[in-house]
Enzyme design. Structure first.
Site, PDB file in Angstrom:
ATOM      1  N   ARG A  24       0.945  24.492   3.494  1.00 24.42           N
ATOM      2  CA  ARG A  24       1.985  23.971   4.390  1.00 24.42           C
ATOM      3  C   ARG A  24       3.034  23.296   3.520  1.00 24.42           C
ATOM      4  NH1 ARG A  24       0.188  18.929   7.060  1.00 24.42           N
ATOM      5  NH2 ARG A  24       1.723  18.034   5.680  1.00 24.42           N
ATOM      6  N   HIS A  50       3.823  18.131   8.328  1.00 22.22           N
ATOM      7  CA  HIS A  50       3.049  18.633   9.473  1.00 22.22           C
ATOM      8  C   HIS A  50       3.992  18.872  10.653  1.00 22.22           C
ATOM      9  CE1 HIS A  50       0.015  19.072  12.551  1.00 22.22           C
ATOM     10  NE2 HIS A  50       0.543  18.061  13.208  1.00 22.22           N
ATOM     11  N   TYR A  80       0.519  10.865   1.566  1.00 22.58           N
ATOM     12  CA  TYR A  80      -0.827  11.376   1.283  1.00 22.58           C
ATOM     13  C   TYR A  80      -0.894  12.539   0.286  1.00 22.58           C
ATOM     14  CZ  TYR A  80       0.664  14.539   5.059  1.00 22.58           C
ATOM     15  OH  TYR A  80       1.363  15.411   5.838  1.00 22.58           O
TER      16      TYR A  80
HETATM   17  C1  LIG Z   1      -8.001  18.017  20.095  1.00 21.23           C
HETATM   18  C2  LIG Z   1      -6.869  17.492  19.303  1.00 21.23           C
HETATM   19  N1  LIG Z   1      -7.047  16.435  18.489  1.00 21.23           N
HETATM   20  C3  LIG Z   1      -6.017  15.944  17.769  1.00 21.23           C
HETATM   21  C4  LIG Z   1      -4.762  16.497  17.860  1.00 21.23           C
HETATM   22  C5  LIG Z   1      -3.590  15.921  17.074  1.00 21.23           C
HETATM   23  N2  LIG Z   1      -3.226  16.887  16.012  1.00 21.23           N
HETATM   24  C6  LIG Z   1      -2.230  17.752  16.179  1.00 21.23           C
HETATM   25  S1  LIG Z   1      -2.107  18.842  14.922  1.00 21.23           S
HETATM   26  C7  LIG Z   1      -3.391  18.134  14.099  1.00 21.23           C
HETATM   27  C8  LIG Z   1      -3.843  18.733  12.792  1.00 21.23           C
HETATM   28  C9  LIG Z   1      -4.208  20.166  12.922  1.00 21.23           C
HETATM   29  O1  LIG Z   1      -4.545  20.693  11.687  1.00 21.23           O
HETATM   30  P1  LIG Z   1      -4.889  22.223  11.481  1.00 21.23           P
HETATM   31  O2  LIG Z   1      -5.858  22.686  12.502  1.00 21.23           O
HETATM   32  O3  LIG Z   1      -5.282  22.398  10.064  1.00 21.23           O
HETATM   33  O4  LIG Z   1      -3.538  23.000  11.782  1.00 21.23           O
HETATM   34  P2  LIG Z   1      -2.104  22.824  11.121  1.00 21.23           P
HETATM   35  O5  LIG Z   1      -1.375  21.806  11.955  1.00 21.23           O
HETATM   36  O6  LIG Z   1      -2.278  22.397   9.719  1.00 21.23           O
HETATM   37  O7  LIG Z   1      -1.448  24.136  11.244  1.00 21.23           O
HETATM   38  C10 LIG Z   1      -3.886  17.052  14.814  1.00 21.23           C
HETATM   39  C11 LIG Z   1      -4.988  16.173  14.357  1.00 21.23           C
HETATM   40  C12 LIG Z   1      -4.622  17.603  18.738  1.00 21.23           C
HETATM   41  N3  LIG Z   1      -3.431  18.206  18.905  1.00 21.23           N
HETATM   42  N4  LIG Z   1      -5.671  18.090  19.422  1.00 21.23           N
END
Ligand SMILES: Cc1ncc(C[n+]2csc(CCOP(=O)(O)OP(=O)(O)O)c2C)c(N)n1
Lengths: 376, 330
Positions: free
Chosen positions: A268, A272, A281
């Site tokens: 990425r 985010h 971080y």
């Molecule tokens: C069930 C849930 N918990 C927490 C969140 C808050 N949140 C949004 S994106 C994220 C990280 C997701 O990481 P990843 O699955 O690696 O996908 P990326 O965003 O890196 O594409 C979090 C913790 C959420 N959207 N849904």
């Protein structure tokens, strides 16, 4: 240094190195050979266009035109490569960062921004693109994808005897999502039902601020071993490799071979979301080292070396990207607040007394202002 | 007319729905060869096969999540959650996904999923097998919640729920599974307006002095209390709500306008419960006819106790009568 974990290079399929060398792989070269220069050029163009769109969206957010933006920066090859392996009849269940796949499925990108401008929750008709709505609750859609695939199988769309009719599902999610119960349940349901679904995990190494090592001790693809599901790691910044592994897995799904798991190892490159601050971080040095492995640059190098990327084609691409970004900007800024009554629409498919009463109350309430101003 | 238990009537209703529409599928744990732990799906595997009566992996979120995916392709999954206390692993799928999909897709996706849940207590069960979580779901827009109190309603309402375009939480009062009643199995099923029909409250007993509102397992309790009232010269009207979402407020208000008194009886804890909602609506719409404050008879703000204590925890006939006394002094 992560030697055997989710940040290692262990077992990664790669057909195009980060310096743009085309290399062979005993199992996957044959799929790569399907991609002629014209197709690779097109993939390059699509990646460039989506990146321009992504930049435009980020700047629209910075200017207050969007509430939030979720950049796809750096993940274009994983998305365009896998997206090219899909047939029109296949179905996609994205998470929320798959803008390049959305583009390939014909979703109007300016419309997509309506979600992030706060105008609606779902900004396209899934059936028109075989592209489900974005899902923000991490991992929830992996089960929908699995159920959908089970239904496709029932509907006779798997191993039908007519390969042009056969179809399957691909489900995109991140490294963080692999820790969710739903994702693990989806692997189990898909496996025991032999569902035609490909789980496409983009390991972009970060779940907001948490490194992939917070989610797993092993490469994510290995999660699938526990349910007896074929799996593969691929260099997600290699568009050719991403195409090849998805091509194989989708073929397996459509022909009745059941589900597969793909881990696309990528990065990425951006934050985010526009609300995030990665300086808290991760290091500049890390970001720089991955900038050198930019998925667009390596394809560009490869094509240029082959003399397959003419100045005209480049100029034309720049122009298409510029026009699209301009259109996105104009239409986004012009998109005004939806009428308030839309808030009450579609809560239920059939009439529901409580919602109807709320709507009626609100209409009376709004009218009361007009009446008191003598404007009725 | 046929005499049936509630469990048997729901079984017969499921069978009718499956015969009528090949898109109706059953999904759940142990619903196949076992016929469900309460035997509500008994015999259906044999007659409809494993493609339509699916024993799923032991994962509630997985059941509801995959049912959502299947219903996106036009299937009508009827999911069984084995017991009330085990619905919570699926809470996310039900509240953030199932309930919201029609809304977030602006009507482009309909999810006609039915979730059957044996609920409520009184059967001497161990922990997590006796709960009444309806208020937790009633707070969620996008879900319909119904509960049959009689075999006739069990037979008809399960068919109405299945033919409804919206997701329906179908709560089956497990302590009433073996209660018998007459069921009109031959009456032709009317799909048109089925969702409205299952949400229309029923006057289970006519009366003039006090309205007792109940649903599911407490309808019988309310009727027994009304009988005692009669011997004491108090005429109680019993309303069987049938639906918690949407609530048939009009039926309750109509009755309260006649009686001037209202008592709500449910097994769920009283605080923030369905009774509180009804009390609020009655005070909004029938304030000037009320002779007494609306009374709530429900469980306490404690976890469901060990089963030897459940009869002190649950709203009994005596507790309803106590409430009747309280509202009648006014
Ligand atoms: C069930 C849930 N918990 C927490 C969140 C808050 N949140 C949004 S994106 C994220 C990280 C997701 O990481 P990843 O699955 O690696 O996908 P990326 O965003 O890196 O594409 C979090 C913790 C959420 N959207 N849904």
């Amino acid at each position: 240094m992560d030697v055997h974990g989710p940040l290692s290079d262990e077992g990664v399929v790669r057909l195009l190195t980060h310096t743009g060398e085309r290399v062979e792989h005993p199992a996957y070269s044959r799929y790569a050979d399907e991609l002629d220069d014209a197709t690779l050029r097109l993939m390059w163009r699509e990646m460039v266009i989506v990146r321009a769109f992504d930049r435009e969206a980020t700047s629209l957010q910075r200017q207050g035109e969007l509430g939030l933006w979720v950049p796809s920066l750096g993940q274009e090859a994983a998305q365009v490569g896998s997206g090219h392996a899909l047939h029109p009849g296949d179905w996609v269940f994205p998470s929320y960062r798959e803008h390049a796949v959305a583009y390939l499925r014909g979703v109007d990108l300016a419309n997509l921004l309506r979600i992030f401008r706060g105008l609606e929750h779902g900004a396209w008709v899934p059936d028109e693109h075989n592209f489900h709505l974005y899902t923000l609750v991490i991992g929830s859609h992996t089960l929908h994808a699995t159920g959908y695939a089970m239904a496709m199988d029932r509907d006779g769309l798997v191993a039908s005897g007519d390969p042009s009719r056969d179809a399957g599902v691909v489900c995109y999610f991140g490294d963080g999502a692999t820790s969710q119960g739903d994702t693990n349940e989806a692997l189990i349901f898909a496996s025991v039902n032999n569902a035609p679904v490909v789980f496409f995990c983009q390991n972009n190494q970060w779940a907001i601020s948490e490194p992939a090592t917070r989610q797993s001790k092993v490469p994510f693809a290995q999660r699938a071993d526990g349910v007896g599901m074929p799996n593969v790691r691929v260099d997600g910044n290699d568009v050719i490799g991403s195409y090849a592994v998805t091509r194989e897995a989708m073929d397996r799904a459509r022909s009745g071979g059941g589900p597969s798991f793909i881990e696309a190892f990528t990065y990425r490159m951006g934050a985010h979301t526009t609300s995030d601050d990665p300086t808290r971080y991760r290091s500049k040095a890390e970001e720089e080292s991955w900038a050198e492995r930019d998925p667009i640059a390596r394809l560009e190098t490869y094509l240029e070396r082959r003399g397959a990327l003419s100045a005209d084609y480049r100029a034309e691409t720049t122009e298409i990207a510029r026009t699209l970004a301009a259109d996105v900007r104009v239409r986004t800024k012009a998109a005004g607040k939806p009428p308030t009554h839309e808030m009450f629409d579609h809560v239920f498919a059939e009439p529901h007394a409580t919602v109807d009463a709320d709507r009626a109350w609100f209409e009376r309430y709004e009218r009361s202002f007009l009446e008191s101003e003598g404007r009725h | 007319m046929e005499t049936m238990t509630l469990a048997g009537a729901i079984n017969a209703g499921l069978r009718k729905a499956m015969e009528r529409d090949p898109k109706v599928l059953l999904m759940g744990q142990d619903i196949g060869s076992l016929g469900g732990v309460f035997r509500v799906t008994d015999g259906l595997l044999k007659d409809f096969g494993g493609d339509r009566v699916m024993d799923t992996p032991l994962a509630e979120s997985g059941i509801i999540g995959t049912a959502i995916g299947m219903s996106m392709r036009g299937y009508r999954p009827v999911c069984e959650i084995q017991f009330d206390g085990f619905i919570f692993p699926a809470f996310n799928q039900i509240t953030t996904q199932l309930a919201k999909m029609h809304y977030r897709s602006q009507g482009k996706i309909t999810l006609p999923v039915v979730i059957r849940v044996p609920f409520a207590g009184g059967i001497g069960a161990v922990e997590h097998h006796s709960e009444s979580p309806e208020a937790l779901f009633a707070h969620t827009a996008g879900l319909r919640i119904v509960t049959p109190a009689t075999p006739q309603d069990g037979f008809l309402m399960i068919q109405q729920a299945i033919s409804t375009a919206d997701p329906v939480l179908f709560l089956e009062p497990k302590a009433r599974y073996w209660d018998k009643g007459e069921v009109d199995v031959e009456a032709p099923f009317v799909a048109e307006g089925a969702s409205a029909a299952m949400s229309r409250a029923r006057i289970a007993r006519h009366g003039d002095d006090v309205t007792i509102v109940a649903y599911g397992p407490t309808v019988r309790v309310a009727l027994q209390a009304a009988q005692v009232c009669e011997s004491e010269g108090v005429s109680a009207e019993v309303i069987d709500l049938r639906a918690i979402s949407p609530l048939d407020t009009a039926a309750v208000v109509r009755s309260v306008k006649k009686t001037g008194r209202c008592i709500v009886v449910h097994e769920a804890p009283t605080p923030f419960g369905v009774g509180a909602e009804i009390a609020a609506r009655v005070s909004e719409e029938a304030f000037y006819v009320l002779e007494a404050p609306v009374a709530r008879v429900g469980a306490f703000h404690t976890p469901y106790p060990a089963s030897k204590l459940e009869h002190d925890y649950l709203p009994s006939v005596d507790r309803v009568l106590d409430a009747v006394d309280r509202v009648m002094v006014h």
